[in-house]
Design a protein around this motif. Structure first.
Motif, PDB file in Angstrom:
ATOM      1  N   MET A 197       0.830  -1.195   0.000  1.00 40.32           N
ATOM      2  CA  MET A 197       0.000   0.000   0.000  1.00 40.32           C
ATOM      3  C   MET A 197       0.872   1.255   0.000  1.00 40.32           C
ATOM      4  O   MET A 197       1.997   1.233   0.506  1.00 40.32           O
ATOM      5  N   LEU A 198       0.323   2.320  -0.537  1.00 45.34           N
ATOM      6  CA  LEU A 198       0.965   3.627  -0.432  1.00 45.34           C
ATOM      7  C   LEU A 198       0.334   4.360   0.746  1.00 45.34           C
ATOM      8  O   LEU A 198      -0.881   4.576   0.768  1.00 45.34           O
ATOM      9  N   ILE A 199       1.160   4.731   1.710  1.00 38.99           N
ATOM     10  CA  ILE A 199       0.676   5.377   2.926  1.00 38.99           C
ATOM     11  C   ILE A 199       1.295   6.764   3.034  1.00 38.99           C
ATOM     12  O   ILE A 199       2.515   6.922   2.911  1.00 38.99           O
ATOM     13  N   LEU A 200       0.460   7.770   3.253  1.00 34.37           N
ATOM     14  CA  LEU A 200       0.925   9.138   3.470  1.00 34.37           C
ATOM     15  C   LEU A 200       0.976   9.375   4.973  1.00 34.37           C
ATOM     16  O   LEU A 200      -0.006   9.127   5.685  1.00 34.37           O
ATOM     17  N   ASP A 201       2.109   9.859   5.439  1.00 38.65           N
ATOM     18  CA  ASP A 201       2.368  10.028   6.872  1.00 38.65           C
ATOM     19  C   ASP A 201       2.439  11.524   7.182  1.00 38.65           C
ATOM     20  O   ASP A 201       3.468  12.157   6.960  1.00 38.65           O
ATOM     21  N   LYS A 259      -9.199  10.945  -0.072  1.00 36.33           N
ATOM     22  CA  LYS A 259     -10.052   9.759  -0.032  1.00 36.33           C
ATOM     23  C   LYS A 259      -9.230   8.457  -0.055  1.00 36.33           C
ATOM     24  O   LYS A 259      -9.319   7.655  -0.993  1.00 36.33           O
ATOM     25  N   PRO A 260      -8.423   8.243   0.971  1.00 30.60           N
ATOM     26  CA  PRO A 260      -7.614   7.013   1.022  1.00 30.60           C
ATOM     27  C   PRO A 260      -8.502   5.768   1.013  1.00 30.60           C
ATOM     28  O   PRO A 260      -9.537   5.726   1.674  1.00 30.60           O
ATOM     29  N   THR A 261      -8.081   4.770   0.282  1.00 32.34           N
ATOM     30  CA  THR A 261      -8.889   3.571   0.050  1.00 32.34           C
ATOM     31  C   THR A 261      -9.244   2.817   1.329  1.00 32.34           C
ATOM     32  O   THR A 261     -10.365   2.333   1.488  1.00 32.34           O
ATOM     33  N   ALA A 286      -3.648   7.777  -2.273  1.00 32.75           N
ATOM     34  CA  ALA A 286      -3.093   6.914  -1.227  1.00 32.75           C
ATOM     35  C   ALA A 286      -4.081   5.845  -0.799  1.00 32.75           C
ATOM     36  O   ALA A 286      -5.300   5.993  -0.950  1.00 32.75           O
ATOM     37  N   ASP A 287      -3.536   4.781  -0.233  1.00 32.81           N
ATOM     38  CA  ASP A 287      -4.368   3.710   0.317  1.00 32.81           C
ATOM     39  C   ASP A 287      -4.723   3.960   1.773  1.00 32.81           C
ATOM     40  O   ASP A 287      -5.758   3.506   2.261  1.00 32.81           O
ATOM     41  N   PHE A 288      -3.849   4.691   2.479  1.00 34.26           N
ATOM     42  CA  PHE A 288      -4.056   4.919   3.913  1.00 34.26           C
ATOM     43  C   PHE A 288      -3.297   6.165   4.327  1.00 34.26           C
ATOM     44  O   PHE A 288      -2.314   6.552   3.681  1.00 34.26           O
TER      45      PHE A 288
END
Length: 201
Positions: free
Chosen positions: A1-5, A102-104, A54-56
């Motif tokens: 997953m691509l996660i934005l922190d 709108k992260p998945t 992003a996914d999360f």
């Protein structure tokens, strides 16, 4: 997953998420590029920024002002009025960004217990870390005594991960250490997200 922190700091969320096999991009107004373990973007999240889909999303908005409201009045830090309006703006910005991106698979916000008075009740807490958001239920990964640390006794492994020379001059070294998300929490979340990702393949 691509996660934005978001409000990434030195990368407490990122260490566990990367270990679980995710791609993580950290965003912070201070320059943590020397120590952040994933990709890093220095940016003011209150400004308009182009984000990848992003996914999360993980977020740890600054907690100092919320914490200040619970300090004993004899503490020097308690004598300075807390900027609750500013702290709430940074906290609420996460929800705005979630609506935009709108992260998945949802999002998680970490902060201190004192934030509940101003930002609503947390969904749960793990040790001294209070959690808000829409995220899958997960358990800390095999936490040992002292690993879900809070204000005191930061584990030595965290000090080893974050050399004092790598921390921006704009923030105190102890504050960076205390705000670092415990590895059992970040890795536990990472494993749950990896499980979800695998199920969808």
């Amino acid at each position: 997953m691509l996660i934005l922190d978001f409000y990434s700091g030195a990368g407490g969320w990122a260490h566990g998420l990367l270990a679980a096999g995710h791609r993580v991009i950290g965003y912070d107004i201070l320059d943590f590029s020397k120590v952040y373990p994933g990709e890093f973007v220095q940016a003011d999240l209150l400004q308009n920024i182009d984000f990848p889909q992003a996914d999360f999303i993980t977020a740890s908005p600054p907690c100092t002002e919320f914490a200040r409201t619970s300090f004993p009045p004899t503490w020097a830090a308690a004598r300075k009025p807390a900027d609750i309006q500013g702290a709430c703006q940074l906290f609420e910005r996460v929800f705005e960004l979630v609506d935009i991106i709108k992260p998945t698979h949802g999002f998680i916000i970490e902060n201190v217990r004192g934030a509940q008075k101003f930002c609503g009740l947390a969904k749960e807490h793990m040790g001294s870390r209070y959690l808000w958001g829409s995220y899958p239920a997960f358990q800390p990964y095999q936490p040992r005594k002292g690993e879900l640390y809070g204000k005191v006794r930061v584990p030595q492994y965290v000090r080893n991960l974050i050399p004092k020379s790598s921390v921006p001059a704009d923030i105190s070294y102890p504050a960076v250490l205390r705000s670092f998300i415990p590895y059992p929490i970040s890795y536990g979340l990472g494993l749950k997200l990896k499980e979800i990702e695998t199920q969808k393949v």
